[in-house]
Design a protein around this motif. Structure first.
Motif, PDB file in Angstrom:
ATOM      1  N   LYS A 164     -14.586  25.325  37.791  1.00 40.56           N
ATOM      2  CA  LYS A 164     -13.840  25.423  36.545  1.00 40.56           C
ATOM      3  C   LYS A 164     -12.648  26.363  36.743  1.00 40.56           C
ATOM      4  CE  LYS A 164     -14.287  26.176  31.605  1.00 40.56           C
ATOM      5  NZ  LYS A 164     -12.961  26.774  31.488  1.00 40.56           N
ATOM      6  N   GLY A 165     -11.501  25.958  36.255  1.00 42.61           N
ATOM      7  CA  GLY A 165     -10.321  26.805  36.355  1.00 42.61           C
ATOM      8  C   GLY A 165     -10.291  27.856  35.255  1.00 42.61           C
ATOM      9  N   GLY A 166      -9.580  28.929  35.498  1.00 47.35           N
ATOM     10  CA  GLY A 166      -9.368  29.941  34.470  1.00 47.35           C
ATOM     11  C   GLY A 166     -10.533  30.857  34.186  1.00 47.35           C
ATOM     12  N   VAL A 167     -11.469  30.967  35.145  1.00 50.05           N
ATOM     13  CA  VAL A 167     -12.620  31.841  34.917  1.00 50.05           C
ATOM     14  C   VAL A 167     -12.466  33.189  35.610  1.00 50.05           C
ATOM     15  CG1 VAL A 167     -14.194  29.903  34.596  1.00 50.05           C
ATOM     16  CG2 VAL A 167     -13.935  30.887  36.876  1.00 50.05           C
ATOM     17  N   GLY A 168     -11.366  33.362  36.362  1.00 45.43           N
ATOM     18  CA  GLY A 168     -11.117  34.657  36.993  1.00 45.43           C
ATOM     19  C   GLY A 168     -11.457  34.722  38.469  1.00 45.43           C
ATOM     20  N   THR A 224      -8.434  36.570  40.272  1.00 47.70           N
ATOM     21  CA  THR A 224      -8.413  37.952  39.784  1.00 47.70           C
ATOM     22  C   THR A 224      -9.576  38.739  40.356  1.00 47.70           C
ATOM     23  OG1 THR A 224      -7.357  37.250  37.723  1.00 47.70           O
ATOM     24  CG2 THR A 224      -8.435  39.394  37.707  1.00 47.70           C
ATOM     25  N   ASN A 240      -2.081  31.934  44.394  1.00 45.09           N
ATOM     26  CA  ASN A 240      -2.032  33.071  43.463  1.00 45.09           C
ATOM     27  C   ASN A 240      -2.537  34.373  44.083  1.00 45.09           C
ATOM     28  OD1 ASN A 240      -0.975  31.480  41.426  1.00 45.09           O
ATOM     29  ND2 ASN A 240      -2.970  30.968  40.572  1.00 45.09           N
ATOM     30  N   PRO A 259     -10.015  25.617  42.246  1.00 45.39           N
ATOM     31  CA  PRO A 259     -10.877  25.161  41.154  1.00 45.39           C
ATOM     32  C   PRO A 259     -11.286  23.701  41.327  1.00 45.39           C
ATOM     33  CG  PRO A 259      -8.611  25.221  40.425  1.00 45.39           C
ATOM     34  CD  PRO A 259      -8.618  25.762  41.828  1.00 45.39           C
ATOM     35  N   GLN A 293     -17.009  32.952  33.131  1.00 42.22           N
ATOM     36  CA  GLN A 293     -16.369  33.378  31.896  1.00 42.22           C
ATOM     37  C   GLN A 293     -17.406  33.406  30.787  1.00 42.22           C
ATOM     38  OE1 GLN A 293     -13.207  30.773  30.796  1.00 42.22           O
ATOM     39  NE2 GLN A 293     -12.513  32.015  29.063  1.00 42.22           N
ATOM     40  N   MET A 333     -13.990  38.107  31.574  1.00 45.57           N
ATOM     41  CA  MET A 333     -13.352  37.848  30.278  1.00 45.57           C
ATOM     42  C   MET A 333     -14.314  38.132  29.117  1.00 45.57           C
ATOM     43  SD  MET A 333     -11.188  34.430  31.219  1.00 45.57           S
ATOM     44  CE  MET A 333     -10.300  34.333  32.767  1.00 45.57           C
ATOM     45  N   ARG A 377     -11.803  41.393  28.863  1.00 47.19           N
ATOM     46  CA  ARG A 377     -10.452  40.839  28.752  1.00 47.19           C
ATOM     47  C   ARG A 377      -9.462  42.002  28.797  1.00 47.19           C
ATOM     48  NH1 ARG A 377      -9.731  35.639  27.478  1.00 47.19           N
ATOM     49  NH2 ARG A 377     -11.526  34.415  26.779  1.00 47.19           N
ATOM     50  N   SER A 409      -3.701  40.469  33.706  1.00 48.30           N
ATOM     51  CA  SER A 409      -2.751  39.360  33.743  1.00 48.30           C
ATOM     52  C   SER A 409      -1.364  39.810  34.192  1.00 48.30           C
ATOM     53  CB  SER A 409      -2.649  38.705  32.357  1.00 48.30           C
ATOM     54  OG  SER A 409      -3.910  38.248  31.920  1.00 48.30           O
TER      55      SER A 409
END
Length: 298
Positions: free
Chosen positions: A50-54, A57, A83, A169, A190, A226, A256, A261
């Motif tokens: 899954k994208g955007g779960v950190g 980061t 990234n 991802p 997340q 998050m 968060r 970011s």
């Protein structure tokens, strides 16, 4: 809904490898400057389709925190978006040699690894957009699933304590290469319902790779990212994940944070961009937990 999502995850006995109290996060918080080094280099794939779960980061900031406490760390950027390379101020545009050439053209890993500016002990193997084509080009190559493992085996890791592989991802060949090359899997989750839905598929893939390609692979760490303490859902997700995975889940949760970011836009991890921020302190605590698990995971 959270309970139903987690119950759909492949049934497993997460308590089969119980951790001692020190592993569960009960580690010194006295600002110790040098953390224990593992007995051998730990290769950790940070994966979640899954994208955007950190993932990035987490990869970058855990690596930075470890390097700031006496560990020698290599970050392998396996995401075509690059990234992690951006956050570590490592050039990854134009004709820069990158992970794509290591996987497809068999150039040595040593030819692409660069030191991260102003971060002693931290190194980066960058990714360029060329890596997007690797999924297709790897299909016809011999031992396509083990290309990264072979490259790392030929790389001199005697002075390294950690290799952190930032996965894309997806569950394609790049992620498979990372899981075949790694000793451990770290999964950022997340603290929202959707983040749990694909977890079963990822864990099934880990089991398949363990059964057929990499018998030493283990799920060593789950990081809750998050986290918003103001919502009941975040607390519920965290509680349910802990109930199912036990001590595999770090005690530290990552909140968060705007600073998390902002930091990559300055070519920095949050550890150097704003070390006093809530995100930096959380990742420092998470890295401390990971470092103090080294002895029991060896």
């Amino acid at each position: 809904m959270v309970r139903e999502a987690l119950s759909s995850v492949v049934s497993r006995e997460t308590s089969a490898t119980p951790m001692a109290a020190a592993q569960a996060g009960e580690v010194p918080r006295d600002g110790d400057s040098t953390w224990p080094r593992p007995s051998k280099c730990r290769v950790i794939a940070v994966a979640n389709q899954k994208g955007g779960v950190g993932k990035t980061t987490t990869s970058v900031n855990i690596a930075a925190a470890l390097s700031m406490h006496g560990q020698r760390v290599l970050v392998v950027d396996l995401d075509p978006q690059g990234n992690a390379s951006t956050a570590l101020a490592t050039e990854h545009r134009g004709d820069v040699k990158d992970v794509y050439q290591v996987l497809v053209d068999d150039i040595p890993m040593a030819d692409i690894v660069k030191p991260v500016p102003d971060m002693p002990n931290l190194y980066c193997a960058p990714a360029t957009i060329d890596l997007a084509g690797a999924e297709i080009e790897l299909v016809s190559l011999v031992a396509r699933e083990a290309r990264l493992r072979r490259a790392l085996a030929a790389y001199d890791v005697v002075d390294l304590d950690y290799i952190v592989i930032d996965c894309p991802p997806s569950l394609g060949l790049l992620t498979v290469n990372a899981l075949v090359a790694a000793d451990e899997v770290m999964i950022p989750i997340q603290c929202e319902y959707y983040a749990l839905e694909g977890l079963g598929m990822l864990l099934r893939n880990v089991d398949l790779i363990k059964a057929h390609l990499n018998p030493t692979l283990q799920l060593s760490t789950i990081v809750l990212t998050m986290y918003d303490g103001r919502t009941r859902l975040a607390s519920q997700v965290a509680d349910e994940v802990r109930a199912h995975f036990g001590d595999t889940v770090l005690n530290t949760v990552i909140p968060r944070s705007v600073r998390l970011s902002e930091a990559p836009s300055y070519g920095q991890s949050v550890m150097t961009y704003d070390p006093g921020s809530s995100g930096a302190m959380a990742y420092m605590d998470a890295a401390r937990e990971i470092a103090h698990r080294a002895a029991t995971l060896a």
